[in-house]
Scaffold this motif. Structure first.
Motif, PDB file in Angstrom:
ATOM      1  N   ASP A 183       0.846  -1.194   0.000  1.00  0.00           N
ATOM      2  CA  ASP A 183       0.000   0.000   0.000  1.00  0.00           C
ATOM      3  C   ASP A 183       0.883   1.247   0.000  1.00  0.00           C
ATOM      4  O   ASP A 183       1.888   1.315   0.708  1.00  0.00           O
ATOM      5  N   THR A 186       0.762   3.059   3.748  1.00  0.00           N
ATOM      6  CA  THR A 186       1.118   2.316   4.966  1.00  0.00           C
ATOM      7  C   THR A 186       2.141   1.201   4.736  1.00  0.00           C
ATOM      8  O   THR A 186       2.623   0.609   5.703  1.00  0.00           O
ATOM      9  N   VAL A 188       1.572  -1.681   3.848  1.00  0.00           N
ATOM     10  CA  VAL A 188       1.009  -3.005   4.163  1.00  0.00           C
ATOM     11  C   VAL A 188       0.922  -3.808   2.862  1.00  0.00           C
ATOM     12  O   VAL A 188       0.497  -3.295   1.839  1.00  0.00           O
ATOM     13  N   GLU A 189       1.360  -5.077   2.933  1.00  0.00           N
ATOM     14  CA  GLU A 189       1.370  -5.917   1.724  1.00  0.00           C
ATOM     15  C   GLU A 189      -0.038  -6.401   1.389  1.00  0.00           C
ATOM     16  O   GLU A 189      -0.777  -6.831   2.276  1.00  0.00           O
TER      17      GLU A 189
ATOM     18  N   PHE B  39      -5.397  -8.892   5.533  1.00  0.00           N
ATOM     19  CA  PHE B  39      -4.279  -7.923   5.474  1.00  0.00           C
ATOM     20  C   PHE B  39      -3.959  -7.390   6.864  1.00  0.00           C
ATOM     21  O   PHE B  39      -4.865  -7.234   7.696  1.00  0.00           O
ATOM     22  N   ASP B  40      -2.678  -7.063   7.057  1.00  0.00           N
ATOM     23  CA  ASP B  40      -2.286  -6.470   8.345  1.00  0.00           C
ATOM     24  C   ASP B  40      -3.022  -5.145   8.545  1.00  0.00           C
ATOM     25  O   ASP B  40      -3.314  -4.439   7.587  1.00  0.00           O
ATOM     26  N   ALA B  42      -2.825  -1.415   9.659  1.00  0.00           N
ATOM     27  CA  ALA B  42      -1.780  -0.391   9.832  1.00  0.00           C
ATOM     28  C   ALA B  42      -2.021   0.400  11.118  1.00  0.00           C
ATOM     29  O   ALA B  42      -3.169   0.520  11.566  1.00  0.00           O
ATOM     30  N   ILE B  46      -0.357   6.177  11.477  1.00  0.00           N
ATOM     31  CA  ILE B  46       0.002   6.300  10.045  1.00  0.00           C
ATOM     32  C   ILE B  46      -1.247   6.529   9.204  1.00  0.00           C
ATOM     33  O   ILE B  46      -1.277   7.374   8.319  1.00  0.00           O
ATOM     34  N   VAL B  47      -2.281   5.774   9.509  1.00  0.00           N
ATOM     35  CA  VAL B  47      -3.505   5.860   8.689  1.00  0.00           C
ATOM     36  C   VAL B  47      -4.200   7.209   8.902  1.00  0.00           C
ATOM     37  O   VAL B  47      -4.675   7.831   7.952  1.00  0.00           O
ATOM     38  N   PRO B  53      -5.659  -0.241   4.695  1.00  0.00           N
ATOM     39  CA  PRO B  53      -5.362  -0.804   3.357  1.00  0.00           C
ATOM     40  C   PRO B  53      -6.371  -1.841   2.878  1.00  0.00           C
ATOM     41  O   PRO B  53      -6.524  -2.053   1.695  1.00  0.00           O
TER      42      PRO B  53
END
Lengths: 493, 166
Positions: A183, A186, A188-189, B39-40, B42, B46-47, B53
């Motif tokens: 992303d 961030t 993030v994969e 998905f992880d 975040a 940060i967001v 995401p």
């Protein structure tokens, strides 16, 4: 402005560039004349060959292929009733009946002249409109860009191939493909499955080659038993004074229509040619002759489809939004060569941009001469057996895709997207929206994220920005335009 | 005329096979949505006020599902024409692409190109073996020389490329 114009006309003093344009025009005409190999596939296949060139030369190659292949589709449309490119489909309607009457040379002469006028007109409009549009685009912030990309995606609903819903599904699929990788904000994969070659996302070039070239290879394999009726031609004739008198209004009207439709995001030469043809018929006094060999039909379609090429370059260069499937490939070419499309291109790299415009102008003049004096020769390329041509295309596709990053993953992507593209087309879905969605995907998500940050998460404030609201309104109209127009046409008939 | 008829090529009623494509799309959306939920997350710092995401792919999957529902409605209202079956050459070409994947992945990319170019020529109707042989030898050969010499592309190691690179 003087500097820009000087850069535009510097092309005429650059022998290497002129030679490159000549060779690429010949290549483009051959590619356009071969059924199945259109401007988009041609540009995608040639993109890897431009890697070691200077940016201006590389983009010149791609734009020259674009304009010359768009014209050359008319050669096979007239002589064998098979459009070399989808944009020449409308040319078949009157071009082939003219050829059957023994007037193939006259039909091709009219097609060449109308295409040249359309192409030159649109390049002039491009040179004037693009910097003006860039000045407006300087004011754009993330909400405006987000709304603009939505408008671009909504226009997929009205492109000619496939239905509106199918095109939108493909567009959304393209945007989804753009989310593969880390992303942007961030890191993030997403959808990487542990493959770090995908960290920066899917490579555009192999996806394009797969969607356009490899899927076309599979489509061609379904047409091996087709029998093609060929009409002989003695020589291409320039239109007579009487012909000019009959077509000049149609050509001018189609120049305007084609350029306007080209400027609209995602709409390309195919839509322009259809509308150009329909309007030529509507305004003609010889309406009953249409479909039986009316020269206005050939002129209307051909002027419009070549006028769309320059028009499509406006949103491509100014906003980074593809005006057509081929300009989606050109955007990739721009990015590969470090030219980030957008308004800043017109302040930071203005000489390069205008040199590209100059090259497009030269290309339009060159295919006039090639069309007039060598169309008969180019028509012979249609005699190349598919069994020899397509293994060559296959090899070029694979090696071309590998060459960019020298990674086998790109080769696998060509194969995967070849199958994806084939099955999409097999079931009535068009592949162009996938390519356009892929290009616009990152733009739409990043600008949405930045807009949300700007407005503290209050997404509805995007709609309160006047320009963004206008684009969203246009997007809504774009979504429902085909349905509204269909209903209107049905009621009228 | 809104209602389809057999005369205009469309079926009067949708067949179960007509719904295979919407079913595939729906299944793909479900897989995408599931994967997106894995998905992880975040860090909030940060967001900020933007989206996680996972949200954008989830939104897209939802959008496609809605469009898919419209597609189903269209198929019910106006069933598509039955598609012609693929000729044997298409299936053979697909098999050749699969063969290329195996050869390029495990043996040599250029050997794969040669074998597939040769076989494709014959499958697509070329009757002269020597022409197919010439296409198979010349095309990958010329492309290799062009990309290696002019564009300085280094190709992956394999049986044939090892002979060249040493």
């Amino acid at each position: 402005m003087t500097e820009a114009l000087l850069a535009m006309f510097s092309v005429f003093a650059d022998p290497y560039l002129l030679l490159l344009i000549l060779l690429t025009t010949v290549g483009g005409v051959i590619i356009g004349a071969l059924p199945g190999l259109g401007a988009t596939t041609g540009a995608a296949l040639l993109l890897p060959f431009t890697l070691t060139m200077e940016p201006v030369h590389a983009i010149t190659v791609l734009t020259t292929i674009y304009v010359s292949a768009t014209f050359a589709g008319a050669i096979t449309a007239i002589l064998i009733n098979t459009p070399g490119t989808p944009a020449a489909a409308a040319t078949c309607l009157d071009g082939f009946p003219l050829a059957q009457r023994g007037e193939a040379g006259r039909a091709l002469g009219i097609a060449v002249v109308a295409s040249t006028i359309g192409g030159i007109f649109s390049v002039i409009v491009l040179a004037i409109a693009a910097p003006l549009m860039a000045q407006i685009a300087y004011q754009f912030r993330p909400p405006e860009y987000f709304a603009l990309t939505l408008f671009g995606l909504s226009m997929l609903a009205s492109i000619s191939e496939g239905g509106a819903v199918r095109n939108l599904i493909c567009g959304a699929f393209g945007v989804l493909l753009a989310t593969i990788g880390a992303d942007q904000i961030t890191s993030v994969e997403r959808f990487m499955f542990g493959n770090y070659e995908l960290y920066e996302g899917l490579n555009f070039i192999p996806v394009m080659i797969g969607l356009f070239a490899m899927s076309e290879l599979l489509v061609q394999s379904t047409r091996l038993n087709q029998i093609v009726e060929t009409v002989a031609m003695k020589a291409v004739q320039l239109p007579t004074l009487l012909d000019y008198r009959r077509i000049w209004r149609t050509v001018l009207r189609s120049c305007g229509i084609g350029t306007f439709i080209g400027v609209l995001p995602a709409e390309g030469a195919t839509v322009a040619a259809m509308v150009g043809y329909a309007e030529a018929k509507r305004w003609s006094k010889n309406r009953d002759q249409f479909g039986k060999g009316a020269i206005e039909g050939v002129a209307g379609a051909e002027a419009a489809n070549n006028a769309a090429t320059g028009g499509a370059m406006v949103p491509t260069l100014v906003l980074g939004i593809p005006g057509s499937a081929t300009t989606a490939v050109i955007i990739v070419g721009l990015m590969v060569h470090g030219l980030r499309p957008g308004p800043y291109l017109f302040t930071e790299q203005v000489d390069k941009v205008y040199a590209i415009f100059g090259a497009m102008l030269v290309a339009n003049v060159m295919f006039l001469f090639l069309g007039l004096y060598a169309a008969k020769l180019f028509a012979r390329v249609t005699l190349i057996p598919r069994a020899i041509l397509w293994p060559v295309v296959f090899s070029l596709s694979i090696v071309g895709a590998y060459a960019l990053n020298q990674a086998m993953l790109d080769v696998w992507l060509v194969l995967i997207f070849g199958f994806v593209g084939y099955f999409c087309r097999r079931f009535g879905f068009s592949v162009a929206p996938i390519a356009i969605g892929l290009i616009l995907g990152e733009m739409v998500e990043t600008n949405l994220q930045n807009s949300l940050k700007m407005f503290d998460g209050q997404w509805w404030r995007i709609f309160l920005q006047p320009l963004a609201a206008l684009f969203i309104l246009l997007a809504v109209l774009g979504l429902f335009s085909s349905a509204i127009l269909d209903r209107f046409a049905r009621r009228r008939s | 005329m809104d209602e389809p008829s057999r005369q205009d090529g469309a079926a009067a009623r949708a067949a179960p096979l007509d719904f295979v494509i919407p079913a595939v799309i729906a299944a793909a959306c479900a897989v995408v949505a599931y994967l997106a939920t894995t998905f992880d997350k975040a860090a909030d710092i940060i967001v900020g006020h933007a989206m996680q995401p996972r949200n954008f792919p989830l939104f897209l999957a939802g959008l496609v599902m809605i469009l898919n529902a419209v597609l189903v409605w269209q198929i019910v209202r106006r069933p598509p024409r039955p598609a012609a079956r693929e000729p044997v050459q298409t299936w053979a070409t697909m098999a050749l692409l699969a063969l290329f994947f195996l050869l390029a992945g495990f043996v040599d990319m250029f050997l794969g190109l040669m074998v597939v170019a040769f076989a494709m020529c014959l499958v697509w109707g070329e009757r002269r073996w020597w022409v197919a042989g010439l296409v198979a030898l010349l095309t990958p050969g010329l492309i290799f020389i062009t990309f290696d010499a002019l564009l300085e592309v280094r190709f992956p190691r394999g049986i044939l490329t090892d002979l060249y690179y040493g």
